[in-house]
Design an enzyme around this catalytic site. Structure first.
Site, PDB file in Angstrom:
ATOM      1  N   PRO A   1       0.754  -1.155  -0.028  1.00 41.30           N
ATOM      2  CA  PRO A   1      -0.192  -0.369  -0.008  1.00 41.30           C
ATOM      3  C   PRO A   1       0.310   0.903   0.006  1.00 41.30           C
ATOM      4  O   PRO A   1       0.216   2.387  -0.955  1.00 41.30           O
ATOM      5  CB  PRO A   1      -0.920   0.232   1.286  1.00 41.30           C
ATOM      6  CG  PRO A   1      -0.524  -1.214   2.150  1.00 41.30           C
ATOM      7  CD  PRO A   1       0.587  -2.050   1.433  1.00 41.30           C
TER       8      PRO A   1
ATOM      9  N   GLU B   1       8.707 -10.268 -16.600  1.00 35.51           N
ATOM     10  CA  GLU B   1       6.987 -10.037 -16.394  1.00 35.51           C
ATOM     11  C   GLU B   1       7.345  -8.910 -17.902  1.00 35.51           C
ATOM     12  O   GLU B   1       6.051  -8.545 -18.233  1.00 35.51           O
ATOM     13  CB  GLU B   1       7.305  -9.167 -15.178  1.00 35.51           C
ATOM     14  CG  GLU B   1       5.869  -8.761 -15.185  1.00 35.51           C
ATOM     15  CD  GLU B   1       5.752  -7.580 -12.887  1.00 35.51           C
ATOM     16  OE1 GLU B   1       6.695  -7.757 -12.221  1.00 35.51           O
ATOM     17  OE2 GLU B   1       4.924  -8.030 -12.782  1.00 35.51           O
TER      18      GLU B   1
ATOM     19  N   GLY C   1       6.229  -2.729 -14.176  1.00 34.68           N
ATOM     20  CA  GLY C   1       6.887  -1.035 -14.470  1.00 34.68           C
ATOM     21  C   GLY C   1       6.103   0.115 -15.131  1.00 34.68           C
ATOM     22  O   GLY C   1       5.751  -0.109 -15.915  1.00 34.68           O
TER      23      GLY C   1
HETATM   24  C1  LIG Z   1      -3.512  -4.803 -12.359  1.00 36.96           C
HETATM   25  C2  LIG Z   1      -2.433  -4.765 -11.459  1.00 36.96           C
HETATM   26  C3  LIG Z   1      -2.113  -6.003 -11.066  1.00 36.96           C
HETATM   27  C4  LIG Z   1      -0.420  -6.321 -10.530  1.00 36.96           C
HETATM   28  N1  LIG Z   1      -0.164  -7.365 -10.149  1.00 36.96           N
HETATM   29  C5  LIG Z   1       1.089  -7.477  -9.203  1.00 36.96           C
HETATM   30  C6  LIG Z   1       1.229  -8.419  -8.315  1.00 36.96           C
HETATM   31  O1  LIG Z   1       0.827  -9.456  -9.291  1.00 36.96           O
HETATM   32  N2  LIG Z   1       2.203  -7.955  -7.886  1.00 36.96           N
HETATM   33  C7  LIG Z   1       2.878  -7.024  -7.063  1.00 36.96           C
HETATM   34  O2  LIG Z   1       3.837  -7.058  -6.216  1.00 36.96           O
HETATM   35  N3  LIG Z   1       2.371  -6.017  -7.773  1.00 36.96           N
HETATM   36  C8  LIG Z   1       1.207  -5.800  -8.910  1.00 36.96           C
HETATM   37  N4  LIG Z   1       0.876  -4.970  -9.516  1.00 36.96           N
HETATM   38  C9  LIG Z   1       1.680  -3.383  -8.988  1.00 36.96           C
HETATM   39  C10 LIG Z   1       2.021  -3.024  -9.981  1.00 36.96           C
HETATM   40  O3  LIG Z   1       3.685  -3.201 -10.374  1.00 36.96           O
HETATM   41  C11 LIG Z   1       1.993  -0.900  -9.201  1.00 36.96           C
HETATM   42  O4  LIG Z   1       1.249  -0.475  -9.513  1.00 36.96           O
HETATM   43  C12 LIG Z   1       3.233   0.164 -10.436  1.00 36.96           C
HETATM   44  O5  LIG Z   1       4.757  -0.994 -10.051  1.00 36.96           O
HETATM   45  C13 LIG Z   1       3.219   1.070  -9.476  1.00 36.96           C
HETATM   46  O6  LIG Z   1       3.829   0.899  -8.350  1.00 36.96           O
HETATM   47  P1  LIG Z   1       2.618   1.959  -7.411  1.00 36.96           P
HETATM   48  O7  LIG Z   1       0.921   2.003  -7.531  1.00 36.96           O
HETATM   49  O8  LIG Z   1       2.442   2.042  -5.768  1.00 36.96           O
HETATM   50  O9  LIG Z   1       3.055   3.324  -8.113  1.00 36.96           O
HETATM   51  P2  LIG Z   1       4.077   4.699  -6.954  1.00 36.96           P
HETATM   52  O10 LIG Z   1       5.359   3.655  -7.341  1.00 36.96           O
HETATM   53  O11 LIG Z   1       3.554   4.685  -5.620  1.00 36.96           O
HETATM   54  O12 LIG Z   1       4.018   5.579  -8.416  1.00 36.96           O
HETATM   55  C14 LIG Z   1       3.197   6.325  -8.747  1.00 36.96           C
HETATM   56  C15 LIG Z   1       3.347   7.535 -10.396  1.00 36.96           C
HETATM   57  O13 LIG Z   1       4.110   8.593  -9.534  1.00 36.96           O
HETATM   58  C16 LIG Z   1       5.283   7.693 -10.738  1.00 36.96           C
HETATM   59  N5  LIG Z   1       6.458   7.516 -10.395  1.00 36.96           N
HETATM   60  C17 LIG Z   1       6.914   6.771  -8.834  1.00 36.96           C
HETATM   61  N6  LIG Z   1       8.656   7.035  -9.462  1.00 36.96           N
HETATM   62  C18 LIG Z   1       8.566   8.481  -9.924  1.00 36.96           C
HETATM   63  C19 LIG Z   1       9.617   8.972  -9.721  1.00 36.96           C
HETATM   64  N7  LIG Z   1      11.322   8.736  -9.459  1.00 36.96           N
HETATM   65  N8  LIG Z   1      10.037   9.684 -10.964  1.00 36.96           N
HETATM   66  C20 LIG Z   1       8.623   9.834 -11.720  1.00 36.96           C
HETATM   67  N9  LIG Z   1       7.769   9.536 -11.629  1.00 36.96           N
HETATM   68  C21 LIG Z   1       7.584   8.318 -10.545  1.00 36.96           C
HETATM   69  C22 LIG Z   1       4.865   6.793 -11.120  1.00 36.96           C
HETATM   70  O14 LIG Z   1       5.309   6.338 -12.567  1.00 36.96           O
HETATM   71  C23 LIG Z   1       2.874   6.620 -11.637  1.00 36.96           C
HETATM   72  O15 LIG Z   1       2.587   7.526 -11.944  1.00 36.96           O
HETATM   73  C24 LIG Z   1       0.105  -4.472 -10.247  1.00 36.96           C
HETATM   74  C25 LIG Z   1      -1.144  -3.645 -10.535  1.00 36.96           C
HETATM   75  C26 LIG Z   1      -2.124  -3.585 -11.864  1.00 36.96           C
HETATM   76  C27 LIG Z   1      -2.846  -2.398 -11.885  1.00 36.96           C
END
Ligand SMILES: Cc1cc2nc3c(=O)[nH]c(=O)nc-3n(C[C@H](O)[C@H](O)[C@H](O)COP(=O)(O)OP(=O)(O)OC[C@H]3O[C@@H](n4cnc5c(N)ncnc54)[C@H](O)[C@@H]3O)c2cc1C
Length: 370
Positions: free
Chosen positions: A120, A233, A355
């Protein structure tokens, strides 16, 4: 060719007639895993020594292309093949007991696995994950939460990234955690924009005791193993994306031939034909580039930035072509029960999962030395 035809037969018989129902149900049946395992599909790309059916990544991509084209859903691929990515570290670094208890039954369609990295508090910044695993005798005691976990609702076990050591990437390990463990709870079945048939969960761990023998690879080396699986992946998502683009192009051409306005089929209009040409170009460029990268990676080359580029290129193609195809369908495209509508919603995830676009851009510029 034989593989492609076999997968097409499977998808046309087992998936296409049922996909709308599974999308409404929010999950796919366990039975489908068993059927795919019986054909050797679940084990494709995994060595026979760990219960796989052999073949290499290129075979897997052929299968994946055909499943999206004939099964008509990329979410289905995610739901049926979560293990394709999640099992990578266990198949490569697991102990004989871990292979016997977790890898073999999963490739046989008897158990389901999920990959638990995202929390989260954040997904992109893997090095700062907060779920802890404290060593206590022969067990680890796990506390924390994971979210957006594909197949997390149905899975029997999760390969979870946990903090066993210092802050940052040097303190992370991978643990196999069984769903039946006391304190492990699926706190939510999440409702999404797309990939409806792929169940997505929020998980919590409250003093969950995990046998120390469930540690995958050396302690505190988990970050490196996660980076290794990211390549699988990203390439898996690349296939889903350019094939989604191909399927949307096929649907658009079919519709443009069948639909007449002002006395002529849509495909007779120059504007429509030029749009189709742009869509075909996006499909070709993304697929051809991806194929080149896949062949080289399969041959053992390390192509971190090119893999990121292939995913981004294919993502752009999927979103552009799905949007253009939906537009060509007019009001029908806006209706949830049309296939093009599903691909349009599904395509959005390629910018986020495996990613985000932004993180991939950061990786590309870093590796290019900009
Ligand atoms: C349908 C779905 C299935 C998934 N399945 C899995 C799974 O099986 N296992 C698992 O572990 N995860 C899973 N995920 C999670 C997914 O890997 C994450 O949602 C993703 O890595 C982004 O993390 P976050 O959502 O916490 O966004 P955050 O990391 O909080 O980022 C939020 C926004 O800020 C941007 N951002 C972050 N850092 C920077 C930076 N340094 N510079 C510029 N922009 C930045 C990001 O690109 C994004 O737009 C899934 C997600 C979805 C939507």
């Amino acid at each position: 060719m034989a593989l492609r035809e076999m997968v097409r037969g499977f998808a046309e018989k087992e998936i296409a007639p049922n996909i709308d129902r599974w999308e409404k149900d929010g999950l796919i049946p366990l039975d489908l895993h068993r059927k795919a395992a019986d054909l050797g599909l679940l084990g494709l790309g995994f060595d026979e020594s760990v219960g796989g059916s052999g073949g290499d990544s290129l075979d897997w991509y052929v299968m994946a292309e055909e499943l999206v084209l004939s099964g008509r859903s990329s979410g289905l691929l995610m739901a049926l093949f979560t293990h394709h990515v999640a099992l990578v570290p266990v198949a490569a670094h697991g102990t004989p007991d871990q292979i016997a208890k977790f890898v073999r039954p999963t490739l046989a369609g008897e158990k389901l696995v999920a990959l638990g990295v995202t929390e989260p508090g954040g997904g992109s910044d893997v090095a700062n994950l907060r779920t802890t695993a404290r060593r206590d005798g022969d067990t680890y005691v796990v506390n924390g939460a994971k979210t957006f976990i594909s197949t997390g609702v149905r899975s029997d076990f999760v390969i979870a990234a946990v903090r066993t050591g210092e802050a940052g990437h040097k303190g992370i390990s991978l643990l196999l955690i069984e769903k039946s463990s006391p304190g492990f709870e699926v706190t939510r079945h999440l409702d999404k924009l797309g990939w409806d048939c792929s169940d997505t969960a929020e998980l919590s761990f409250d003093d969950v005791r995990v046998p120390a023998e469930n540690l995958v690879g050396p302690e505190n080396q988990g970050f490196r193993l996660i980076m290794e699986l990211f390549e699988s992946e990203r390439l898996a998502q690349t296939v889903m994306a350019y094939t989604t683009a191909q399927r949307c192009l096929d649907l658009a051409v079919e519709w443009a031939r069948a639909r007449s306005t002002f006395g002529k089929p849509l495909i007779a209009r120059q504007l429509v034909r030029h749009n189709l040409s742009d869509m075909a170009r996006a499909v070709e460029v993304s697929r051809e580039f991806a194929h080149r990268v896949m062949v080289r990676v399969n041959a053992g080359e390390a192509l971190v930035p090119q893999v990121c580029m292939a995913k981004k290129q294919a993502t752009d193609a999927a979103q552009f072509v799905a949007d253009a195809a939906l537009q060509l369908h007019g009001g029908s495209g806006y209706m949830r029960d049309t296939e093009v509508n599903r691909h349009y919603r599904d395509a959005r995830v390629f910018s986020i999962a495996g990613g985000t676009d932004e993180i991939l851009a950061e990786i590309v510029t870093k590796w290019m030395g900009y």
